[in-house]
Write a protein that holds these residues in place. Structure first.
Motif, PDB file in Angstrom:
ATOM      1  N   ASN A  48       0.814  -1.217   0.000  1.00 28.41           N
ATOM      2  CA  ASN A  48       0.000   0.000   0.000  1.00 28.41           C
ATOM      3  C   ASN A  48       0.851   1.272   0.000  1.00 28.41           C
ATOM      4  O   ASN A  48       0.344   2.364   0.290  1.00 28.41           O
ATOM      5  CB  ASN A  48      -0.955   0.014   1.198  1.00 28.41           C
ATOM      6  CG  ASN A  48      -0.200  -0.092   2.523  1.00 28.41           C
ATOM      7  OD1 ASN A  48       1.008  -0.331   2.534  1.00 28.41           O
ATOM      8  ND2 ASN A  48      -0.911   0.091   3.628  1.00 28.41           N
ATOM      9  N   CYS A  49       2.135   1.139  -0.321  1.00 27.31           N
ATOM     10  CA  CYS A  49       3.051   2.285  -0.500  1.00 27.31           C
ATOM     11  C   CYS A  49       3.101   3.214   0.713  1.00 27.31           C
ATOM     12  O   CYS A  49       2.897   4.433   0.598  1.00 27.31           O
ATOM     13  CB  CYS A  49       2.667   3.096  -1.727  1.00 27.31           C
ATOM     14  SG  CYS A  49       2.609   2.147  -3.265  1.00 27.31           S
ATOM     15  N   PRO A  50       3.388   2.693   1.902  1.00 31.45           N
ATOM     16  CA  PRO A  50       3.374   3.557   3.091  1.00 31.45           C
ATOM     17  C   PRO A  50       4.498   4.580   3.129  1.00 31.45           C
ATOM     18  O   PRO A  50       4.395   5.578   3.845  1.00 31.45           O
ATOM     19  CB  PRO A  50       3.505   2.551   4.245  1.00 31.45           C
ATOM     20  CG  PRO A  50       4.231   1.386   3.640  1.00 31.45           C
ATOM     21  CD  PRO A  50       3.740   1.302   2.233  1.00 31.45           C
ATOM     22  N   PHE A  51       5.569   4.354   2.364  1.00 32.46           N
ATOM     23  CA  PHE A  51       6.724   5.241   2.447  1.00 32.46           C
ATOM     24  C   PHE A  51       7.036   5.888   1.098  1.00 32.46           C
ATOM     25  O   PHE A  51       8.187   6.174   0.786  1.00 32.46           O
ATOM     26  CB  PHE A  51       7.935   4.458   2.961  1.00 32.46           C
ATOM     27  CG  PHE A  51       7.637   3.639   4.189  1.00 32.46           C
ATOM     28  CD1 PHE A  51       7.124   4.240   5.330  1.00 32.46           C
ATOM     29  CD2 PHE A  51       7.820   2.263   4.188  1.00 32.46           C
ATOM     30  CE1 PHE A  51       6.822   3.487   6.457  1.00 32.46           C
ATOM     31  CE2 PHE A  51       7.524   1.501   5.313  1.00 32.46           C
ATOM     32  CZ  PHE A  51       7.023   2.111   6.451  1.00 32.46           C
ATOM     33  N   ALA A  52       5.987   6.129   0.316  1.00 30.78           N
ATOM     34  CA  ALA A  52       6.188   6.713  -1.006  1.00 30.78           C
ATOM     35  C   ALA A  52       6.772   8.119  -0.920  1.00 30.78           C
ATOM     36  O   ALA A  52       7.564   8.521  -1.780  1.00 30.78           O
ATOM     37  CB  ALA A  52       4.862   6.749  -1.762  1.00 30.78           C
ATOM     38  N   ALA A  53       6.409   8.875   0.101  1.00 32.04           N
ATOM     39  CA  ALA A  53       6.871  10.258   0.212  1.00 32.04           C
ATOM     40  C   ALA A  53       7.951  10.440   1.267  1.00 32.04           C
ATOM     41  O   ALA A  53       8.887  11.222   1.075  1.00 32.04           O
ATOM     42  CB  ALA A  53       5.691  11.184   0.526  1.00 32.04           C
ATOM     43  N   SER A  54       7.846   9.731   2.371  1.00 30.61           N
ATOM     44  CA  SER A  54       8.761   9.949   3.488  1.00 30.61           C
ATOM     45  C   SER A  54       9.054   8.639   4.209  1.00 30.61           C
ATOM     46  O   SER A  54       8.245   7.709   4.166  1.00 30.61           O
ATOM     47  CB  SER A  54       8.156  10.940   4.496  1.00 30.61           C
ATOM     48  OG  SER A  54       7.932  12.194   3.902  1.00 30.61           O
ATOM     49  N   GLN A  73      10.236  19.916   3.646  1.00 31.32           N
ATOM     50  CA  GLN A  73       9.127  19.169   3.075  1.00 31.32           C
ATOM     51  C   GLN A  73       9.644  17.928   2.353  1.00 31.32           C
ATOM     52  O   GLN A  73      10.786  17.900   1.873  1.00 31.32           O
ATOM     53  CB  GLN A  73       8.345  20.044   2.094  1.00 31.32           C
ATOM     54  CG  GLN A  73       7.589  21.183   2.749  1.00 31.32           C
ATOM     55  CD  GLN A  73       6.513  20.678   3.697  1.00 31.32           C
ATOM     56  OE1 GLN A  73       5.695  19.824   3.332  1.00 31.32           O
ATOM     57  NE2 GLN A  73       6.522  21.190   4.922  1.00 31.32           N
ATOM     58  N   PRO A  74       8.833  16.873   2.258  1.00 31.72           N
ATOM     59  CA  PRO A  74       9.287  15.685   1.521  1.00 31.72           C
ATOM     60  C   PRO A  74       9.658  16.024   0.087  1.00 31.72           C
ATOM     61  O   PRO A  74       9.094  16.943  -0.518  1.00 31.72           O
ATOM     62  CB  PRO A  74       8.066  14.760   1.573  1.00 31.72           C
ATOM     63  CG  PRO A  74       7.286  15.213   2.761  1.00 31.72           C
ATOM     64  CD  PRO A  74       7.497  16.689   2.853  1.00 31.72           C
ATOM     65  N   LEU A  75      10.629  15.319  -0.447  1.00 36.54           N
ATOM     66  CA  LEU A  75      11.003  15.509  -1.838  1.00 36.54           C
ATOM     67  C   LEU A  75       9.809  15.186  -2.738  1.00 36.54           C
ATOM     68  O   LEU A  75       9.029  14.277  -2.439  1.00 36.54           O
ATOM     69  CB  LEU A  75      12.169  14.586  -2.193  1.00 36.54           C
ATOM     70  CG  LEU A  75      13.514  14.906  -1.531  1.00 36.54           C
ATOM     71  CD1 LEU A  75      14.486  13.748  -1.739  1.00 36.54           C
ATOM     72  CD2 LEU A  75      14.093  16.192  -2.088  1.00 36.54           C
ATOM     73  N   GLY A 219      20.489  10.964 -10.897  1.00 34.19           N
ATOM     74  CA  GLY A 219      19.100  10.547 -11.075  1.00 34.19           C
ATOM     75  C   GLY A 219      18.502   9.952  -9.826  1.00 34.19           C
ATOM     76  O   GLY A 219      17.426   9.347  -9.881  1.00 34.19           O
ATOM     77  N   ALA A 220      19.181  10.118  -8.690  1.00 33.36           N
ATOM     78  CA  ALA A 220      18.705   9.577  -7.412  1.00 33.36           C
ATOM     79  C   ALA A 220      17.759  10.589  -6.781  1.00 33.36           C
ATOM     80  O   ALA A 220      18.118  11.325  -5.853  1.00 33.36           O
ATOM     81  CB  ALA A 220      19.892   9.283  -6.495  1.00 33.36           C
ATOM     82  N   LEU A 221      16.529  10.624  -7.264  1.00 36.29           N
ATOM     83  CA  LEU A 221      15.585  11.673  -6.899  1.00 36.29           C
ATOM     84  C   LEU A 221      14.834  11.395  -5.601  1.00 36.29           C
ATOM     85  O   LEU A 221      14.040  12.220  -5.159  1.00 36.29           O
ATOM     86  CB  LEU A 221      14.583  11.890  -8.038  1.00 36.29           C
ATOM     87  CG  LEU A 221      15.210  12.199  -9.410  1.00 36.29           C
ATOM     88  CD1 LEU A 221      14.119  12.511 -10.427  1.00 36.29           C
ATOM     89  CD2 LEU A 221      16.207  13.340  -9.323  1.00 36.29           C
ATOM     90  N   ASP A 222      15.065  10.240  -4.988  1.00 33.72           N
ATOM     91  CA  ASP A 222      14.491   9.945  -3.670  1.00 33.72           C
ATOM     92  C   ASP A 222      15.456  10.319  -2.551  1.00 33.72           C
ATOM     93  O   ASP A 222      15.130  10.125  -1.379  1.00 33.72           O
ATOM     94  CB  ASP A 222      14.172   8.446  -3.541  1.00 33.72           C
ATOM     95  CG  ASP A 222      13.205   7.959  -4.604  1.00 33.72           C
ATOM     96  OD1 ASP A 222      12.212   8.659  -4.864  1.00 33.72           O
ATOM     97  OD2 ASP A 222      13.457   6.881  -5.190  1.00 33.72           O
ATOM     98  N   THR A 223      16.631  10.814  -2.911  1.00 32.71           N
ATOM     99  CA  THR A 223      17.706  10.983  -1.933  1.00 32.71           C
ATOM    100  C   THR A 223      17.866  12.434  -1.509  1.00 32.71           C
ATOM    101  O   THR A 223      17.978  13.334  -2.351  1.00 32.71           O
ATOM    102  CB  THR A 223      19.036  10.472  -2.517  1.00 32.71           C
ATOM    103  OG1 THR A 223      18.918   9.075  -2.779  1.00 32.71           O
ATOM    104  CG2 THR A 223      20.188  10.709  -1.546  1.00 32.71           C
ATOM    105  N   ARG A 224      17.873  12.636  -0.199  1.00 30.77           N
ATOM    106  CA  ARG A 224      18.267  13.919   0.373  1.00 30.77           C
ATOM    107  C   ARG A 224      19.130  13.625   1.594  1.00 30.77           C
ATOM    108  O   ARG A 224      18.695  12.983   2.543  1.00 30.77           O
ATOM    109  CB  ARG A 224      17.063  14.778   0.770  1.00 30.77           C
ATOM    110  CG  ARG A 224      17.497  16.089   1.457  1.00 30.77           C
ATOM    111  CD  ARG A 224      16.382  17.096   1.522  1.00 30.77           C
ATOM    112  NE  ARG A 224      15.220  16.543   2.173  1.00 30.77           N
ATOM    113  CZ  ARG A 224      13.987  17.004   1.962  1.00 30.77           C
ATOM    114  NH1 ARG A 224      13.757  17.976   1.114  1.00 30.77           N
ATOM    115  NH2 ARG A 224      12.971  16.477   2.613  1.00 30.77           N
ATOM    116  N   THR A 225      20.343  14.106   1.543  1.00 29.26           N
ATOM    117  CA  THR A 225      21.283  13.899   2.634  1.00 29.26           C
ATOM    118  C   THR A 225      21.110  14.994   3.673  1.00 29.26           C
ATOM    119  O   THR A 225      20.958  16.164   3.316  1.00 29.26           O
ATOM    120  CB  THR A 225      22.728  13.910   2.103  1.00 29.26           C
ATOM    121  OG1 THR A 225      22.845  12.923   1.078  1.00 29.26           O
ATOM    122  CG2 THR A 225      23.720  13.616   3.199  1.00 29.26           C
TER     123      THR A 225
END
Length: 438
Positions: A48-54, A73-75, A219-225
């Motif tokens: 159910n995609c619980p971590f799609a945003a954060s 804010q979430p990416l 292209g790692a668009l889910d990544t924020r350090t």
């Protein structure tokens, strides 16, 4: 009251033990097997995609923002899943007709992919966002190898030595080359080494910005350090897919491949602190790689471990078999039912058993300023003694080559112009002398 109860419990246990010892064997009751109430292990459910945003909510205060700042804010979630439509799925993703995934995988998200072709062979919640912990040090290594000279000597500060979390064991006033700091970063997950490296690149804030820019480039668009070392911080996020991209790019750097595959190396000590009378010099010691897959899996190429209370177990590694090189990433796993490196080994076995043409998506190539993808330039493999400037990253090599070519063309044009001017002036001077002679 608590002490009285504890004492009563101890007395009761003691009396029971004495009683059992004194009773005849025939009087002892038959021991029944304990009733197991723990449910059998199941892989975490993510359909159910619980971590799609954060990532999941933090369980401690590690992500509380500093006074005066706010939680970012979430990416944004890309309109199209990076790597292909099937990678937008949040549960298990395998090719049609593929065998069941291996059991005993506690990772909430994972990816198994071919490092060379880029084919994603199997995945689970590949773009789900999780905390990377120390696996993000692979991204730090990429940035450091682009910017720092491995031969430069660095004197460690008290702040370096006091870095929070795992440490390789550098000390105040210890002198280390950047090569040795990189060994401590990759082999022992040293946050102290990470601090010493980031200090040279402008401090934690500047280094984090460079790491995030590199992630976008890959292209790692889910990544924020949020921190160079992987300690949790506000907004920290990565995904199993992104971690595979980052590791794949790092493994294109010959210096990194040597660092990540080194099992043991001698690491410098440091002098005693004169401010502490009882302190003593720390001698040179043997530094061992903390990645157990490297020692226990045939064809292992090296990898990176990670753990924080919020991230849980994270892991990335590569292996080679029969000419195929695979990468495996694990996000938010646990040490149960088997250890993370053992889970990675099972997933690698699964990937190697699959047909090389199987795929549920692709690892994208790095971006460049002028094109969507770039091709790494070929050349001799440098040794660890060479500065990293001689080992450009694949994302930068194309632009650097074009810059060098443009500079060369400019030099040629200038040279031709200068020579032409000299010739013209010489002809005019000769004509003038001829006129005067006449």
């Amino acid at each position: 009251m608590t002490r009285i109860r504890s004492f009563a419990v101890v007395c009761a246990v003691s009396m029971a033990v004495v009683g059992v010892g004194a009773a005849p064997a025939s009087a002892q009751p038959a021991l029944e097997p304990p009733v197991t109430t723990t449910p059998p292990f199941t892989t975490p459910y993510t359909d159910n995609c619980p971590f799609a945003a954060s990532p999941p909510p933090a369980i401690d205060l590690s992500e509380v923002p500093a006074p005066g700042s706010t939680v970012p804010q979430p990416l944004p979630i890309p309109a199209e899943a990076v790597g292909g439509d099937r990678l937008a799925e949040c549960g298990a993703v395998v090719p049609d007709g593929a065998p069941p995934l291996p059991a005993d995988i506690s990772a909430t998200g994972f990816v198994v992919a071919d490092m060379d072709s880029g084919a994603v062979l199997a995945a689970k919640d590949p773009h789900g966002r999780y905390r990377p912990a120390s696996t993000i040090k692979v991204l730090l290594a990429l940035v450091a190898l682009d910017e720092l000279n491995l031969n430069t000597q660095v004197t460690a500060t008290a702040e370096d030595a006091a870095a929070e979390g795992s440490a390789v064991g550098i000390g105040k006033n210890g002198v280390y080359t950047n090569l040795q700091l990189m060994q401590g970063l990759v082999m022992a997950s040293g946050n102290d080494a990470a601090h010493a490296l980031s200090r040279q690149m402008g401090g934690d804030g500047a280094t984090v910005a460079k790491m995030n820019a590199k992630a976008v480039e890959l292209g790692a668009l889910d990544t924020r350090t949020a921190t160079p070392s992987g300690l949790d911080g506000p907004g920290m996020a990565c995904s199993a897919y992104d971690l595979a991209l980052i590791y794949r790019e790092a493994m294109r750097n010959p210096t990194f491949t040597q660092l990540i595959s080194t099992q043991t190396v001698q690491f410098p000590g440091y002098p005693k602190d004169p401010a502490i009378p009882e302190d003593q010099d720390r001698p040179v010691f043997t530094l061992s790689n903390d990645n157990l897959l490297l020692y226990n899996y045939e064809g292992a190429l090296g990898g990176k471990t990670g753990y924080t209370d919020d991230a849980r177990q994270t892991f990335v590694a590569g292996a080679e078999r029969d000419g195929r090189r695979l990468v495996v990433t694990i996000m938010q796993g646990d040490v149960l039912p088997i250890r993370p490196w053992e889970q990675a080994a099972r997933l690698l076995d699964y990937g190697f058993a699959m047909d090389s043409s199987s795929s549920v998506g692709d690892l994208v190539e790095p971006r460049s300023t002028s094109a969507v993808t770039s091709t790494r330039s070929s050349g001799p493999t440098p040794t660890l003694a060479q500065p990293p400037s001689s080992v450009p990253s694949s994302s930068a090599s194309g632009s650097r080559q074009s810059d060098l070519q443009a500079q060369g063309d400019t030099v040629v044009r200038i040279a031709i112009g200068v020579i032409g001017t000299i010739v013209v002036l010489g002809l005019l001077w000769g004509a003038r002398r001829l006129s005067r002679t006449r």
